[in-house]
Write a protein that holds these residues in place. Structure first.
Motif, PDB file in Angstrom:
ATOM      1  N   ILE A 120       0.797  -0.661   0.220  1.00  0.00           N
ATOM      2  CA  ILE A 120       0.058   0.043   0.405  1.00  0.00           C
ATOM      3  C   ILE A 120       0.826   1.097   0.003  1.00  0.00           C
ATOM      4  CG2 ILE A 120      -1.668   1.252   1.203  1.00  0.00           C
ATOM      5  CD1 ILE A 120      -2.662  -1.046   2.420  1.00  0.00           C
ATOM      6  N   GLU A 121       2.138   1.320   0.984  1.00  0.00           N
ATOM      7  CA  GLU A 121       2.978   2.389   0.825  1.00  0.00           C
ATOM      8  C   GLU A 121       3.606   2.743  -0.456  1.00  0.00           C
ATOM      9  OE1 GLU A 121       6.706   3.861   3.425  1.00  0.00           O
ATOM     10  OE2 GLU A 121       5.944   2.092   3.815  1.00  0.00           O
ATOM     11  N   GLU A 122       4.087   1.895  -1.204  1.00  0.00           N
ATOM     12  CA  GLU A 122       4.819   1.250  -2.282  1.00  0.00           C
ATOM     13  C   GLU A 122       3.932   2.523  -3.483  1.00  0.00           C
ATOM     14  OE1 GLU A 122       6.595  -1.296  -6.100  1.00  0.00           O
ATOM     15  OE2 GLU A 122       6.469  -1.916  -3.415  1.00  0.00           O
ATOM     16  N   ASN A 123       2.394   1.825  -3.275  1.00  0.00           N
ATOM     17  CA  ASN A 123       1.955   2.300  -4.379  1.00  0.00           C
ATOM     18  C   ASN A 123       1.967   4.279  -4.633  1.00  0.00           C
ATOM     19  OD1 ASN A 123       1.347  -0.043  -5.621  1.00  0.00           O
ATOM     20  ND2 ASN A 123      -0.213  -0.714  -4.384  1.00  0.00           N
ATOM     21  N   TYR A 124       0.888   4.247  -2.854  1.00  0.00           N
ATOM     22  CA  TYR A 124       0.867   6.056  -2.679  1.00  0.00           C
ATOM     23  C   TYR A 124       1.942   6.721  -2.830  1.00  0.00           C
ATOM     24  CZ  TYR A 124       0.414   9.828   0.505  1.00  0.00           C
ATOM     25  OH  TYR A 124       0.418  11.087   0.752  1.00  0.00           O
ATOM     26  N   HIS A 125       2.885   6.329  -2.747  1.00  0.00           N
ATOM     27  CA  HIS A 125       4.821   6.777  -2.769  1.00  0.00           C
ATOM     28  C   HIS A 125       4.428   6.939  -4.946  1.00  0.00           C
ATOM     29  CE1 HIS A 125       6.270   7.747   0.622  1.00  0.00           C
ATOM     30  NE2 HIS A 125       6.329   6.603   0.885  1.00  0.00           N
ATOM     31  N   MET A 126       3.855   6.043  -5.127  1.00  0.00           N
ATOM     32  CA  MET A 126       3.985   5.915  -6.841  1.00  0.00           C
ATOM     33  C   MET A 126       3.386   7.459  -6.879  1.00  0.00           C
ATOM     34  SD  MET A 126       3.493   3.217  -9.468  1.00  0.00           S
ATOM     35  CE  MET A 126       4.393   1.884  -8.841  1.00  0.00           C
ATOM     36  N   MET A 127       1.617   7.140  -6.338  1.00  0.00           N
ATOM     37  CA  MET A 127       0.949   7.944  -6.643  1.00  0.00           C
ATOM     38  C   MET A 127       0.973   9.387  -6.919  1.00  0.00           C
ATOM     39  SD  MET A 127      -2.896   8.368  -5.518  1.00  0.00           S
ATOM     40  CE  MET A 127      -2.459   9.596  -3.969  1.00  0.00           C
ATOM     41  N   ALA A 128       1.837   9.760  -4.880  1.00  0.00           N
ATOM     42  CA  ALA A 128       2.132  10.675  -5.044  1.00  0.00           C
ATOM     43  C   ALA A 128       3.472  11.987  -6.354  1.00  0.00           C
ATOM     44  CB  ALA A 128       2.887  10.918  -3.542  1.00  0.00           C
ATOM     45  N   ASP A 129       4.180  10.350  -6.550  1.00  0.00           N
ATOM     46  CA  ASP A 129       5.190  11.080  -7.146  1.00  0.00           C
ATOM     47  C   ASP A 129       4.868  11.732  -8.599  1.00  0.00           C
ATOM     48  OD1 ASP A 129       7.907  11.161  -8.184  1.00  0.00           O
ATOM     49  OD2 ASP A 129       7.336   9.604  -9.562  1.00  0.00           O
ATOM     50  N   TYR A 130       3.968  11.040  -8.882  1.00  0.00           N
ATOM     51  CA  TYR A 130       2.953  11.624 -10.515  1.00  0.00           C
ATOM     52  C   TYR A 130       2.074  12.942  -9.791  1.00  0.00           C
ATOM     53  CZ  TYR A 130       3.614   6.839 -12.588  1.00  0.00           C
ATOM     54  OH  TYR A 130       4.261   5.241 -13.655  1.00  0.00           O
ATOM     55  N   MET A 131       2.117  12.987  -8.885  1.00  0.00           N
ATOM     56  CA  MET A 131       1.460  14.339  -8.421  1.00  0.00           C
ATOM     57  C   MET A 131       2.019  15.366  -8.647  1.00  0.00           C
ATOM     58  SD  MET A 131      -0.687  14.647  -5.674  1.00  0.00           S
ATOM     59  CE  MET A 131      -0.154  14.804  -3.706  1.00  0.00           C
ATOM     60  N   ILE A 132       3.646  15.444  -8.529  1.00  0.00           N
ATOM     61  CA  ILE A 132       4.393  16.163  -7.818  1.00  0.00           C
ATOM     62  C   ILE A 132       4.852  16.609  -8.867  1.00  0.00           C
ATOM     63  CG2 ILE A 132       6.503  15.946  -7.220  1.00  0.00           C
ATOM     64  CD1 ILE A 132       6.327  14.761  -4.263  1.00  0.00           C
ATOM     65  N   ARG A 133       5.449  15.703  -9.957  1.00  0.00           N
ATOM     66  CA  ARG A 133       5.552  15.285 -11.062  1.00  0.00           C
ATOM     67  C   ARG A 133       4.320  16.127 -12.513  1.00  0.00           C
ATOM     68  NH1 ARG A 133       8.390  10.188 -13.182  1.00  0.00           N
ATOM     69  NH2 ARG A 133       9.825   9.964 -11.572  1.00  0.00           N
ATOM     70  N   GLY A 134       3.322  16.628 -12.064  1.00  0.00           N
ATOM     71  CA  GLY A 134       2.086  17.959 -12.510  1.00  0.00           C
ATOM     72  C   GLY A 134       1.503  16.464 -13.667  1.00  0.00           C
ATOM     73  N   PHE A 135       1.454  15.225 -13.053  1.00  0.00           N
ATOM     74  CA  PHE A 135       1.002  14.588 -14.410  1.00  0.00           C
ATOM     75  C   PHE A 135      -0.765  14.338 -13.816  1.00  0.00           C
ATOM     76  CE2 PHE A 135       5.010  11.769 -14.808  1.00  0.00           C
ATOM     77  CZ  PHE A 135       5.023  12.148 -16.399  1.00  0.00           C
ATOM     78  N   ARG A 136      -1.766  13.895 -14.475  1.00  0.00           N
ATOM     79  CA  ARG A 136      -3.467  14.461 -14.720  1.00  0.00           C
ATOM     80  C   ARG A 136      -3.263  12.873 -14.303  1.00  0.00           C
ATOM     81  NH1 ARG A 136      -7.615  17.976 -15.584  1.00  0.00           N
ATOM     82  NH2 ARG A 136      -9.544  16.722 -15.914  1.00  0.00           N
ATOM     83  N   ASP A 137      -4.471  12.953 -13.398  1.00  0.00           N
ATOM     84  CA  ASP A 137      -4.728  11.937 -12.538  1.00  0.00           C
ATOM     85  C   ASP A 137      -5.747  12.224 -11.906  1.00  0.00           C
ATOM     86  OD1 ASP A 137      -5.772   9.314 -12.709  1.00  0.00           O
ATOM     87  OD2 ASP A 137      -3.728   8.675 -11.538  1.00  0.00           O
ATOM     88  N   ASP A 138      -7.181  11.302 -12.847  1.00  0.00           N
ATOM     89  CA  ASP A 138      -8.727  11.544 -12.616  1.00  0.00           C
ATOM     90  C   ASP A 138      -9.307  10.310 -11.650  1.00  0.00           C
ATOM     91  OD1 ASP A 138      -9.364  14.077 -14.190  1.00  0.00           O
ATOM     92  OD2 ASP A 138      -9.967  12.305 -16.027  1.00  0.00           O
ATOM     93  N   SER A 139      -8.397   9.549 -11.573  1.00  0.00           N
ATOM     94  CA  SER A 139      -8.807   8.610 -10.711  1.00  0.00           C
ATOM     95  C   SER A 139      -8.050   7.877  -9.093  1.00  0.00           C
ATOM     96  CB  SER A 139      -8.273   7.096 -11.341  1.00  0.00           C
ATOM     97  OG  SER A 139      -7.208   6.902 -11.395  1.00  0.00           O
ATOM     98  N   ARG A 140      -7.194   9.780  -9.379  1.00  0.00           N
ATOM     99  CA  ARG A 140      -6.121   9.965  -7.822  1.00  0.00           C
ATOM    100  C   ARG A 140      -7.193  10.295  -7.065  1.00  0.00           C
ATOM    101  NH1 ARG A 140      -3.129  14.636  -9.029  1.00  0.00           N
ATOM    102  NH2 ARG A 140      -1.903  12.995 -10.106  1.00  0.00           N
ATOM    103  N   ALA A 141      -8.158  10.551  -6.077  1.00  0.00           N
ATOM    104  CA  ALA A 141      -9.560  11.016  -5.563  1.00  0.00           C
ATOM    105  C   ALA A 141      -9.700   9.156  -5.116  1.00  0.00           C
ATOM    106  CB  ALA A 141     -10.331  11.862  -5.529  1.00  0.00           C
ATOM    107  N   ALA A 142     -10.415   8.420  -6.243  1.00  0.00           N
ATOM    108  CA  ALA A 142     -10.912   7.386  -5.817  1.00  0.00           C
ATOM    109  C   ALA A 142      -9.560   6.920  -5.189  1.00  0.00           C
ATOM    110  CB  ALA A 142     -11.377   6.711  -6.967  1.00  0.00           C
ATOM    111  N   MET A 143      -8.499   6.573  -5.643  1.00  0.00           N
ATOM    112  CA  MET A 143      -7.115   5.666  -5.505  1.00  0.00           C
ATOM    113  C   MET A 143      -6.505   6.313  -4.019  1.00  0.00           C
ATOM    114  SD  MET A 143      -4.379   6.094  -8.593  1.00  0.00           S
ATOM    115  CE  MET A 143      -3.354   4.927  -7.927  1.00  0.00           C
ATOM    116  N   TYR A 144      -6.345   7.273  -3.661  1.00  0.00           N
ATOM    117  CA  TYR A 144      -6.210   7.773  -2.135  1.00  0.00           C
ATOM    118  C   TYR A 144      -7.428   7.117  -0.887  1.00  0.00           C
ATOM    119  CZ  TYR A 144      -5.041  10.183   1.999  1.00  0.00           C
ATOM    120  OH  TYR A 144      -4.737  11.157   3.147  1.00  0.00           O
ATOM    121  N   ALA A 145      -8.713   6.933  -1.352  1.00  0.00           N
ATOM    122  CA  ALA A 145      -9.550   6.796  -1.115  1.00  0.00           C
ATOM    123  C   ALA A 145      -9.543   5.554  -0.581  1.00  0.00           C
ATOM    124  CB  ALA A 145     -10.755   6.519  -1.530  1.00  0.00           C
TER     125      ALA A 145
END
Length: 397
Positions: A9-34
């Protein structure tokens, strides 16, 4: 295993956070975080439960460890093979069970819909499910309770509705992470009957929160003055002959002070009866000490058992069955209090004494004729008050 899942879970979270920091758009980010939050919650519950079983000394832990040593039970999901499991074993297995899968929800639904099972057995299963998820939050158990709040069996429906409300309130932080629970509530029919039962449940729960205060009030303002007056009268009349005692009672009847105290006592009893009619649990203090004397209440399932003269832990003789018949529809008493009365009467050492006590009670009830409706009320509101009283006794005594 838990550590591995948490690391994933931690690994996947850091991957999502890294994409967000790089500025990638991801419409499923909120659902993934939940979803990460939900997974973390579930893993935390699993770890907490396992630690409680492995290291704890609670009734929950000792019951779970004892069941794991039973060779006559077919495993952790034995309740699904319900033909081979006694109702009280079923209760213990369900209330100490791990998080449910959909298959286990379906198995529990099949059980409560099976006409070959008694209302008694079904009610125990529902109460065990509530107790399980109060100990360790389980979204599937909570949803299952909400759906059983539409059951045709009144005992099942009332217990499921009560359990669903209590678990939703108690685990409100976890509840917010599982929108499917909200969806299950939204699917509950909005009928006048359901609304009335929810209102009755709210009132019963609010009154139960005042039970300790009410118990002290009854003891201090009603029972203690009466006890002191009885003790005073006993000491004053100690050693009097029967004729002298009659003369003394006649003198007291003519005494204005005695009449004043008698009126005060009558007013106190009327006030206590008024409290009872309003739904106040006026019997808690009367049965508290008695319950602690009987091994019957060392079994968790017995605190939740609907009242029946066929309970396996009760004496099976004509007198006990007769007494159970008298208490069977006495709605003013919760189930555990009625069992306490039966056990108390059965505890008389001499059968002759027990028989005499039962005969006297039967005679008194016959002389009084039909009991008032509120004493024998067995509708859904009375069932809710009775069940909440049983729950309060289990969690506080």
């Amino acid at each position: 295993e838990v550590l591995e899942r948490c690391e994933r879970i931690e690994e996947n979270y850091h991957m999502m956070a890294d994409y967000m920091i790089r500025g990638f758009r991801d419409d499923s980010r909120a659902a993934m975080y939940a979803d990460f939050l939900r997974q973390t919650c579930v893993e935390g519950i699993k770890a907490e439960r396992q630690f409680a079983i492995d290291e704890g000394l609670s009734l929950y832990a000792t019951t779970s460890r004892a069941l794991s040593l039973r060779k006559d039970l077919p495993g952790s999901t034995a309740w699904m093979n319900h033909e081979n499991v006694a109702p009280r074993d079923l209760f213990d297995m369900v209330w100490t069970s791990p998080l449910w899968s959909q298959a286990e929800c379906d198995g529990a639904t099949a059980y409560v819909n099976d006409a070959t099972h008694s209302s008694f057995d079904k009610a125990l299963l529902v109460s065990a499910t509530m107790l399980a998820t109060l100990h360790h939050f389980d979204a599937n158990k909570t949803i299952w309770l909400i759906r059983q709040a539409q059951h045709s069996d009144d005992e099942v429906r009332i217990r499921a509705l009560t359990g669903a409300v209590l678990t939703t309130i108690y685990h409100n932080k976890c509840y917010a992470l599982f929108p499917e629970i909200d969806q299950a509530w939204s699917e509950l029919p909005r009928t006048e009957k359901t609304a009335a039962e929810l209102f009755a449940l709210q009132a019963a729960l609010m009154l139960s929160s005042e039970s300790k205060k009410i118990e002290h009030k009854i003891n201090d303002e009603f029972l203690m003055p009466f006890y002191k007056k009885a003790q005073s009268l006993r000491k004053a009349n100690k050693g009097l002959s029967l004729d002298s005692l009659r003369d003394e009672l006649s003198r007291l009847d003519a005494n204005p002070e005695w009449e004043k105290e008698e009126r005060a006592l009558s007013q106190q009893m009327m006030q206590m009866d008024k409290m009872r009619k309003q739904g106040v649990d006026v019997f808690l203090g009367s049965f508290k000490m008695l319950k602690q004397q009987f091994p019957f209440f060392s079994t968790a399932a017995n605190w939740f058992a609907p009242f029946t003269g066929r309970h396996p832990d009760l004496p099976h003789d004509a007198q006990t069955e007769r007494m159970c018949g008298l208490f069977d529809h006495m709605g003013m008493l919760c189930n555990s209090d009625r069992y306490t009365l039966i056990l108390t009467l059965s505890a008389f050492a001499a059968q002759g004494q027990r028989g005499m006590a039962m005969d006297q009670l039967k005679t008194l009830m016959d002389q009084q004729g039909e009991l008032p409706a509120e004493f024998t009320q067995t509708d859904s509101k009375a069932m809710i008050r009775s069940y909440v009283a049983d729950l309060y006794r289990y969690f506080t005594l």
